[in-house]
Design a protein around this motif. Structure first.
Motif, mmCIF file in Angstrom:
data_model
loop_
_atom_site.group_PDB
_atom_site.id
_atom_site.type_symbol
_atom_site.label_atom_id
_atom_site.label_comp_id
_atom_site.label_asym_id
_atom_site.label_seq_id
_atom_site.Cartn_x
_atom_site.Cartn_y
_atom_site.Cartn_z
ATOM 1 N N VAL A 186 0.858 -1.179 0.000
ATOM 2 C CA VAL A 186 0.000 0.000 0.000
ATOM 3 C C VAL A 186 0.896 1.231 0.000
ATOM 4 O O VAL A 186 1.723 1.406 0.909
ATOM 5 N N VAL A 187 0.763 2.062 -1.022
ATOM 6 C CA VAL A 187 1.547 3.287 -1.145
ATOM 7 C C VAL A 187 0.665 4.460 -0.716
ATOM 8 O O VAL A 187 -0.376 4.710 -1.315
ATOM 9 N N LEU A 188 1.087 5.143 0.345
ATOM 10 C CA LEU A 188 0.335 6.288 0.864
ATOM 11 C C LEU A 188 1.066 7.574 0.505
ATOM 12 O O LEU A 188 2.225 7.775 0.888
ATOM 13 N N ILE A 189 0.388 8.452 -0.236
ATOM 14 C CA ILE A 189 0.928 9.772 -0.562
ATOM 15 C C ILE A 189 0.074 10.795 0.168
ATOM 16 O O ILE A 189 -1.046 11.109 -0.252
ATOM 17 N N ASP A 190 0.589 11.308 1.287
ATOM 18 C CA ASP A 190 -0.131 12.296 2.073
ATOM 19 C C ASP A 190 0.082 13.679 1.465
ATOM 20 O O ASP A 190 1.170 13.987 0.970
#
Length: 467
Positions: free
Chosen positions: A248-252
């Motif tokens: 899971v790639v999270l880009i905040d």
């Protein structure tokens, strides 16, 4: 004219509904997951006629193989109507997992920049993580946001397994959550990653959450930011190459990377920003062909995001400030935690459903003092929730209310529970110390509600001065 066919009641009762059971193992457990799964299945069939959800199941400690390995068995949710289901109508989906202990976060570097400095562009966390345990349940939203996200993932898994032709039916494995600050967007992304690591453990033995630090990808050196994005996603692609790992790639704050290209082309934004957007879109197009990856993004400034990125998002979900009903549930969960820890005196705090019944039958005569007190607490908590909504408080603001209430209106000093005596602090009443004494009782819940209401009122005044 033919008469419409009405479904037979017996047919409805014979429907089988999936029920998700999550089983958390202890850190020291060495039992095989399939052994635990079979034991749980037998235990539920023998011990329950109906399964309530959401709930923590009990009685399993009498089964030796479970008592030595299991920490918790939770019936999480079902697609069936209602809050319980007969076991005969349940298709048990048992998810066994063993969360990692300690701080498993590692820096994820893109290498050195032009001036020789190391750039940490992301962090990687092994999932499921004990640090994220329970986060999913603490997130309260007024709609079916969480269910919608889970169903979306299940749909992409189904389509991938069926080898659906991407040229005919297309999806990008990208989710965009946007809305005001403090509404739980980032927490929801992390909780979703944790939930998927549990729910998909039968297909992916390993899961990882990779959080990208958007701001670190902008270099002060001309044209370097686009290269950093390419290099970072090259490393992401290496993680995804392991087909046994779900990533899971999270880009905040994704707007930092996807600032509208129109501004760059018009000369009002740096040309480097244009390169970053193009690099990100290119890398997302490559990732979409991988079955074991999900990209989740958040934004507080949706209008600043490039339209091409928004178009790639399969789900664009607005996360709003919580309504009064959700605020009631959030504040109640805070009070229940304080009661569990002995900070607030043991009291029944009515659930939202109970409170709504009290409000509907407002003039109904209550036969007992206990019932009357519960109704009073419910009304007081609802009044507090409505004041919080009027002040447009975020979930983040709501969860710090108890701390501020304690600091400003309840306690005038800390007394360690280990050295407290019966004469050290008064036990009850709005002005009493909330520090647990020998009896284990803290301030009455009415005092806490009154104190939190005062905090909300005082903060409203401070915000007016700030503005």
């Amino acid at each position: 004219m033919s008469t419409p066919t009405v479904p037979d009641v017996s047919t409805q009762q014979s429907l089988i509904w999936p029920v998700h059971i999550e089983v958390r193992l202890s850190p020291t457990s060495t039992a095989r997951f399939d052994t635990i799964r079979n034991a749980i299945h037998q235990y539920i069939l023998k011990s329950f006629e109906t399964i309530p959800f959401p709930s923590n199941l009990d009685g399993w400690k009498d089964v030796p193989v479970l008592a030595s390995s299991v920490e918790q068995i939770a019936a999480c949710e079902s697609s069936s109507p209602g809050s319980y289901l007969p076991v005969t109508q349940a298709s048990l989906q048992i998810h066994v997992y063993q969360p990692t202990d300690g701080d498993s976060v590692e820096g994820f570097s893109t290498g050195s920049s032009s001036d020789g400095e190391e750039i940490t562009a992301a962090s990687v966390c092994e999932l499921p993580s004990r640090q994220l345990e329970g986060l999913w349940d603490t997130l309260i939203f007024p709609d079916d946001t969480k269910t919608k996200l889970l169903d979306y993932i299940y749909a992409t898994v189904l389509f991938s397994d069926a080898n659906v032709d991407f040229n005919i039916v297309s999806w990008n494995r990208v989710v965009l959550l946007h809305g005001p600050p403090g509404t739980g967007k980032t927490s929801l992304c992390r909780a979703l990653a944790q939930k998927l690591s549990i729910r998909l453990s039968h297909r992916y033995p390993h899961s990882r959450l990779l959080e990208i630090n958007s701001h670190s990808l902008f270099s002060r050196w001309f044209s370097e930011s686009g290269k950093l994005v390419q290099k970072l996603f090259g490393s992401v692609m290496e993680l995804v190459e392991d087909e046994d790992t779900f990533v899971v790639v999270l880009i905040d704050e994704v707007e930092s990377l996807t600032a509208a290209r129109a501004g760059a082309m018009a000369g009002t934004e740096p040309t480097d920003a244009l390169r970053v957007v193009n690099a990100l879109l290119t890398q997302l197009d490559k990732l979409r062909h991988k079955k074991n990856v999900l990209v989740v993004t958040t934004s507080n400034l949706a209008k600043a995001i490039d339209p091409a990125f928004v178009d790639r998002a399969d789900i664009v979900q607005y996360i709003d400030l919580p309504p009064a009903e959700a605020i009631y549930v959030i504040l109640r969960s805070c009070l229940l935690e304080l009661i569990t820890k002995g900070v607030v005196a043991p009291t029944h705090v009515p659930s939202l459903q109970e409170a709504q019944v009290f409000r509907f039958f407002r003039n109904m005569t209550e036969p007992t003092e206990t019932r009357e007190r519960s109704r009073t607490i419910a009304f007081q908590l609802f009044r507090l929730a409505q004041k919080c909504k009027a002040q447009k408080m975020s979930g983040r603001s709501l969860r710090r209310l108890p701390v501020l209430a304690h600091a400003r209106y309840i306690s005038h000093g800390y007394v360690s529970p280990a050295v407290a005596t019966s004469d050290s602090a008064p036990q009850n009443g709005p002005g009493a110390s909330n520090v647990p004494g020998p009896s284990g009782l803290g301030t009455q819940v009415e005092g806490w509600l009154d104190a939190m209401e005062k905090v909300v009122e005082s903060q409203a005044g401070e915000l007016q001065r700030f503005e």
